[in-house]
Write a protein that holds these residues in place. Structure first.
Motif, PDB file in Angstrom:
ATOM      1  N   UNK A  98       5.348   7.116  -6.322  1.00  0.00           N
ATOM      2  CA  UNK A  98       4.365   7.514  -5.347  1.00  0.00           C
ATOM      3  C   UNK A  98       3.265   7.346  -5.816  1.00  0.00           C
ATOM      4  N   UNK A  99       2.100   6.267  -4.994  1.00  0.00           N
ATOM      5  CA  UNK A  99       1.042   6.627  -5.241  1.00  0.00           C
ATOM      6  C   UNK A  99      -0.482   6.544  -4.157  1.00  0.00           C
ATOM      7  N   UNK A 100      -1.217   7.148  -4.573  1.00  0.00           N
ATOM      8  CA  UNK A 100      -2.146   7.386  -3.857  1.00  0.00           C
ATOM      9  C   UNK A 100      -3.035   6.280  -3.274  1.00  0.00           C
ATOM     10  N   UNK A 101      -3.037   5.236  -3.812  1.00  0.00           N
ATOM     11  CA  UNK A 101      -4.315   4.586  -3.656  1.00  0.00           C
ATOM     12  C   UNK A 101      -3.318   2.495  -3.973  1.00  0.00           C
ATOM     13  N   UNK A 102      -3.677   2.445  -2.600  1.00  0.00           N
ATOM     14  CA  UNK A 102      -2.891   0.418  -3.647  1.00  0.00           C
ATOM     15  C   UNK A 102      -4.028  -0.741  -2.655  1.00  0.00           C
ATOM     16  N   UNK A 103      -3.874  -1.300  -3.091  1.00  0.00           N
ATOM     17  CA  UNK A 103      -5.018  -2.408  -3.813  1.00  0.00           C
ATOM     18  C   UNK A 103      -4.701  -3.197  -3.066  1.00  0.00           C
ATOM     19  N   UNK A 104      -5.007  -4.616  -2.417  1.00  0.00           N
ATOM     20  CA  UNK A 104      -5.269  -6.014  -2.027  1.00  0.00           C
ATOM     21  C   UNK A 104      -5.772  -6.440  -2.681  1.00  0.00           C
TER      22      UNK A 104
ATOM     23  N   UNK B 211      -6.297   0.403   0.524  1.00  0.00           N
ATOM     24  CA  UNK B 211      -5.581   1.399   1.437  1.00  0.00           C
ATOM     25  C   UNK B 211      -4.791   2.935   0.798  1.00  0.00           C
ATOM     26  N   UNK B 212      -5.340   4.246   1.865  1.00  0.00           N
ATOM     27  CA  UNK B 212      -4.484   5.219   1.356  1.00  0.00           C
ATOM     28  C   UNK B 212      -3.600   5.391   2.448  1.00  0.00           C
TER      29      UNK B 212
END
Lengths: 115, 115
Positions: free
Chosen positions: B28-34, B49-50
């Motif tokens: 589980x992660x808070x921040x995801x980036x594209x 993307x939060x």
């Protein structure tokens, strides 16, 4: 805004020799992190080494070491005993320590290790 | 560390169509980036993307063109809509590690070719 510059688009080195990749950055921040990432032909981005700006001691990871000059805003990567598997694109990256924690990547240096 | 997988690994699409890229993280992660990486270029952040909130887009990228979903803490999708040949790139999913360095971990990327 922060910018990261890598002045060497391409470099080559003979196997077993040493090569240094340059990186300079521009920021008004005092606390930040610097990274070198490697992207081989497989496309997978791999962290090579990282440095916290407040640490004066240069980071070292096996054959990889950095020369961090905070006043000059310079963060070069030295690869010792180059191996064929070191052939890759190398990206220098900057991240602020607090707030707006986006990575800023340099344009990359394509390194070829020659047999 | 975080292990990230992406689907598809590559695709060839026709102009005017849309493609959805999936990104799965093993924790589980808070921040995801594209990110987008155009041929021979560095990485450019598209959006952050939060979970539970709207994605935050960088300058030059808009939600209509790159809609993002973040239904839970381990998964995200990026859609490239109404594609043109200029969208041909590698698209990488990324997340931030926990701990002092906050290094970023990357998926293997999706190579998109638009004809």
């Amino acid at each position: 805004a922060q910018t990261v510059t890598q002045s060497q688009p391409e470099m080559s080195v003979q196997e077993a020799e040493t090569v240094t990749l340059s990186c300079t950055y521009d920021t008004s921040e005092n606390n930040y992190y610097l990274f070198w990432y490697k992207q081989p032909p497989s496309r997978q981005m791999i962290l090579v080494i990282r440095q916290e700006a407040y640490k004066q001691q240069n980071a070292t990871e096996n054959r990889f070491s950095v020369n961090f000059q905070k006043a000059a805003k310079s963060f070069s990567l030295k690869i010792s005993d180059s191996q064929l598997g070191d052939t890759a694109m190398y990206f220098c990256a900057f991240m602020k320590q607090a707030g707006g924690q986006n990575f800023v990547f340099g344009p990359g240096t394509r390194l070829s290790v020659l047999p | 560390s975080a292990v990230i997988s992406q689907k598809p690994s590559r695709d060839i699409c026709q102009r005017g169509t849309s493609l959805t890229i999936q990104c799965q993280v093993d924790s589980q992660v808070t921040m995801m980036f594209w990110y987008r990486q155009q041929p021979g270029q560095s990485l450019t952040l598209i959006a952050t993307a939060n979970q539970g909130s709207e994605a935050t887009y960088e300058s030059g990228f808009v939600i209509d063109k790159f809609p993002i979903s973040r239904p839970n803490l381990t998964f995200s999708t990026l859609t490239v809509s109404n594609m043109s040949p200029e969208d041909s790139s590698i698209y990488l999913c990324s997340t931030r590690g926990a701990g002092a360095y906050n290094e970023q971990f990357f998926g293997p990327g999706t190579r998109l070719t638009v004809l």
